[in-house]
Design an enzyme around this catalytic site. Structure first.
Site, short mmCIF file in Angstrom:
data_model
loop_
_atom_site.label_atom_id
_atom_site.label_comp_id
_atom_site.label_asym_id
_atom_site.label_seq_id
_atom_site.Cartn_x
_atom_site.Cartn_y
_atom_site.Cartn_z
N ALA A 129 0.84 -1.21 0.00
CA ALA A 129 0.00 0.00 0.00
C ALA A 129 0.87 1.25 0.00
O ALA A 129 0.63 2.19 -0.77
CB ALA A 129 -0.92 0.00 1.22
N ARG A 141 -13.30 -18.19 3.45
CA ARG A 141 -12.15 -18.55 4.28
C ARG A 141 -12.54 -18.81 5.74
O ARG A 141 -12.02 -19.72 6.38
CB ARG A 141 -11.12 -17.42 4.23
CG ARG A 141 -10.43 -17.37 2.89
CD ARG A 141 -9.49 -16.20 2.77
NE ARG A 141 -8.60 -16.41 1.65
CZ ARG A 141 -7.57 -15.62 1.37
NH1 ARG A 141 -7.30 -14.58 2.11
NH2 ARG A 141 -6.79 -15.88 0.34
N GLU A 146 -3.91 -2.42 4.77
CA GLU A 146 -4.47 -3.22 5.86
C GLU A 146 -4.69 -2.40 7.14
O GLU A 146 -5.44 -2.80 8.02
CB GLU A 146 -3.56 -4.43 6.14
CG GLU A 146 -4.27 -5.53 6.91
CD GLU A 146 -3.42 -6.77 7.11
OE1 GLU A 146 -2.48 -7.00 6.32
OE2 GLU A 146 -3.71 -7.50 8.08
#
Ligand code: ADP
Length: 584
Positions: free
Chosen positions: A146, A411, A549
């Site tokens: 990022a 997931r 994140e």
């Protein structure tokens, strides 16, 4: 008297060189070998009677980019400081230790006193002392995917940029990830007859996170993914032709780069930044955001014990990543995530952004949503060693040789099913439909042959042979696979699986063990559509942007596999564009 003078001169010279013991080598050139992360590392060490003169690494196959610094720095430090008491380069520990061991083995032959060399603790410095302050327009905290995407984008949009990164090298989790990038791709998906649209991608992402994500941020992610792919391609990132389905992606729209792990992205970003003289301060830790008259105007940092103020006239982008590697912090939000559960993350994923942003009253959302993956390495928790190349060609079986969940599920669903199995461990089973030959690699720069040789994977020419190797009842495993293959013919799977590639029917067969591992912290600072950080009253914190994140509210309760790289690149690029609009 004369002898005393010689002794004193020797003592002073050893003090200056940092070498506090009198070495006594057999002059010559020596070869040394030791295990690296992947293969053996071979070095050539030149010594004079009292000095290590030179070290050349002559064989080294560990992943480039990821291990470049270790390969350069470790030999240089040993020669400069005449010591084996060298710290591994964080993030490239096995390669660092491999080089040190190979040098040690060579020095043993040269007659060195290894225990003395190991005791020779010296203060090692790699940088010039920081100045009291630095000025830039944009400061980016964190040189992961990022941060680097933001740095490239901010520079492209006319800003002067500085990146600070606390690890010895940039790359963060991107560098060690499977590098999967979800995006609609009109050209490539059409070639494989895959139906898709930005709306369907939005629906999968939003609903896959139980509608807990901020729909406007989800829309930015899904609808800008393809433009971001083409932006990455314009910077030299190359993607494979074939579109696959990453584990937990829910649809075939996953792009995989040609280069292993995330090296393709990081090399492209770093190449651009180096070419344009964008300064990257590594091993530099952000301690605190500097606020003046209600605006974020810089960041206080520390490198090699020295503090400095990095001032940013346009603002600061927080790109410090998540907190999967911070057991205390993750347990604050989920008590079950004890230190016994490993993480896929790099060692510095400690949630510093939370601390930095908390102090300036930022709002946090979704902190309790922490993703575990069912496919961690049993020893390290890392993603490496994974035999799966695409979930379409893979099945999961438990220690009893039975399937227990649909492998194309979300997931969180797969991980919670795995926790209920013996030892919370499963075998991933693949066959020659995934690996055409022994040299073919997974996405972590490891060939299936290498994994088998290291017993990180097992191989059988028949299913029975494979079952014997992994200690599973052969008849059970055979029946499990037979039933799975029949399900493909019927179009009806016992566990509700909907996505298939090939059957598991082509020898040789392979199995690799996997366990649950903490992967992604979906919560973080709240941002608006321009990536500006919001405070607890919903107001913009002037001068503070965030991407990656460290942000929350995009993925809701469950991030789709392959959406992290999309997130960090889409929002990193956007943050760079938006901050560049600020006045200088
Ligand atoms: P993302 O995927 O969002 O880019 P990563 O975890 O991959 O997140 O990257 C975040 C980067 O930020 C890592 O390289 C990490 O070392 C760096 N970082 C984290 N905290 C700090 C800090 N306090 N100062 C400087 N860099 C930091």
């Amino acid at each position: 008297m004369k002898q005393k003078k010689i002794m004193l001169a020797l003592f002073i010279s050893t003090l200056i060189s940092g070498n506090l013991f009198a070495a006594n080598y057999k002059k010559g050139i020596y070869l040394g070998t030791a295990g690296g992360y992947k293969n053996d590392i071979k070095v050539e060490v030149t010594v004079s009677k009292d000095e290590i003169k030179d070290i050349k690494v002559i064989e080294f196959k560990d992943t480039p980019v990821l291990t470049d610094l270790a390969k350069k720095r470790i030999p240089e430090d040993i020669v400069k400081y005449q010591t084996l008491a060298i710290d591994a380069v964080s993030g490239a520990t096995s390669s660092s230790r491999g080089i040190i061991s190979a040098v040690t083995n060579a020095l043993k032959v040269a007659g060195a006193d290894i225990s003395e060399l190991r005791k020779n603790k010296v203060e090692i410095k790699h940088f010039e002392v920081l100045k009291p302050s630095y000025n830039s327009e944009v400061i980016i905290i964190g040189g992961g995917g990022a941060g680097l995407a933001a740095a490239v984008s901010a520079h492209e949009n006319g800003s002067k940029v500085i990146v600070i990164e606390k690890m010895p090298q940039v790359g963060g989790n991107t560098l060690i990830s499977g590098a999967a990038f979800n995006s609609v791709n009109p050209k490539k998906q059409k070639l494989q007859n895959i139906e898709d649209s930005n709306e369907l991608f939005f629906k999968h992402t939003y609903e896959g996170g139980d509608k807990e994500g901020d729909s406007s941020l989800v829309k930015i992610l899904t609808h800008n993914a393809y433009a971001t792919i083409t932006w990455l391609e314009s910077h030299g990132v190359e993607f494979q032709e074939k579109i696959v389905t990453a584990l937990g992606a829910l649809h075939p729209r996953t792009h995989k780069p040609i280069k292993p792990v995330g090296t393709g992205y990081i090399q492209a970003f770093k190449g651009y930044l180096d070419k344009n003289n964008v300064e990257i301060f590594t091993e530099t830790e952000a301690l605190e955001l500097i606020k003046k008259d209600g605006r974020i105007v810089g960041v206080k940092v520390k490198r090699e014990g020295v503090e400095s103020n990095f001032m940013a006239s346009k603002g600061v982008i927080l790109a410090t990543g998540g907190f999967a590697g911070n057991v205390e912090l993750r347990q604050k939000y989920n008590k079950n995530l004890t230190e016994n559960i490993p993480t896929t993350n790099h060692p510095k994923a400690t949630g510093d952004g939370v601390k930095l942003a908390e102090k300036v009253n930022a709002n946090f959302i979704g902190m309790e949503h922490i993703q575990l993956l069912p496919i961690g390495d049993p020893l390290s928790g890392s993603l490496s060693g994974n035999v799966e190349r695409q979930i379409d060609n893979t099945i999961f079986v438990n220690m009893e040789g039975k399937r227990f969940v649909a492998e194309d599920e979300r997931r969180d669903v797969m991980t919670s099913a795995l926790f209920k199995q013996t030892d919370s461990t499963m075998w991933l089973i693949v066959d020659a439909n995934s690996y055409e030959n022994e040299g073919q690699q997974n996405f972590f720069n490891e060939s299936i042959g290498e994994l088998v040789a290291k017993e990180r994977a097992f191989k059988g020419q028949t299913i029975e042979e494979l079952a014997e190797k992994i200690n599973v009842d052969p008849t059970t495993l055979k029946n499990t696979i037979k039933e799975y293959n029949e399900g493909i013919d019927k179009g009806q799977d016992k566990y509700g699986r909907k996505k298939y590639g090939s059957k598991i029917d082509k020898a040789p067969y392979y199995a690799g063990a996997r366990v649950p591992t903490v992967h992604h912290t979906m919560g973080g600072v709240q941002i608006n559509n321009r990536t500006q950080v919001l405070d607890k009253n919903g107001e913009i914190i002037p001068g503070l942007y965030a991407a990656g994140e460290v942000t929350g509210g995009i993925h809701g309760t469950n991030r789709l596999g392959g959406n992290a790289l999309t997130d960090i690149n889409v929002f990193g690029k956007l943050a760079g564009e938006e901050i560049s609009k600020e006045k200088k």
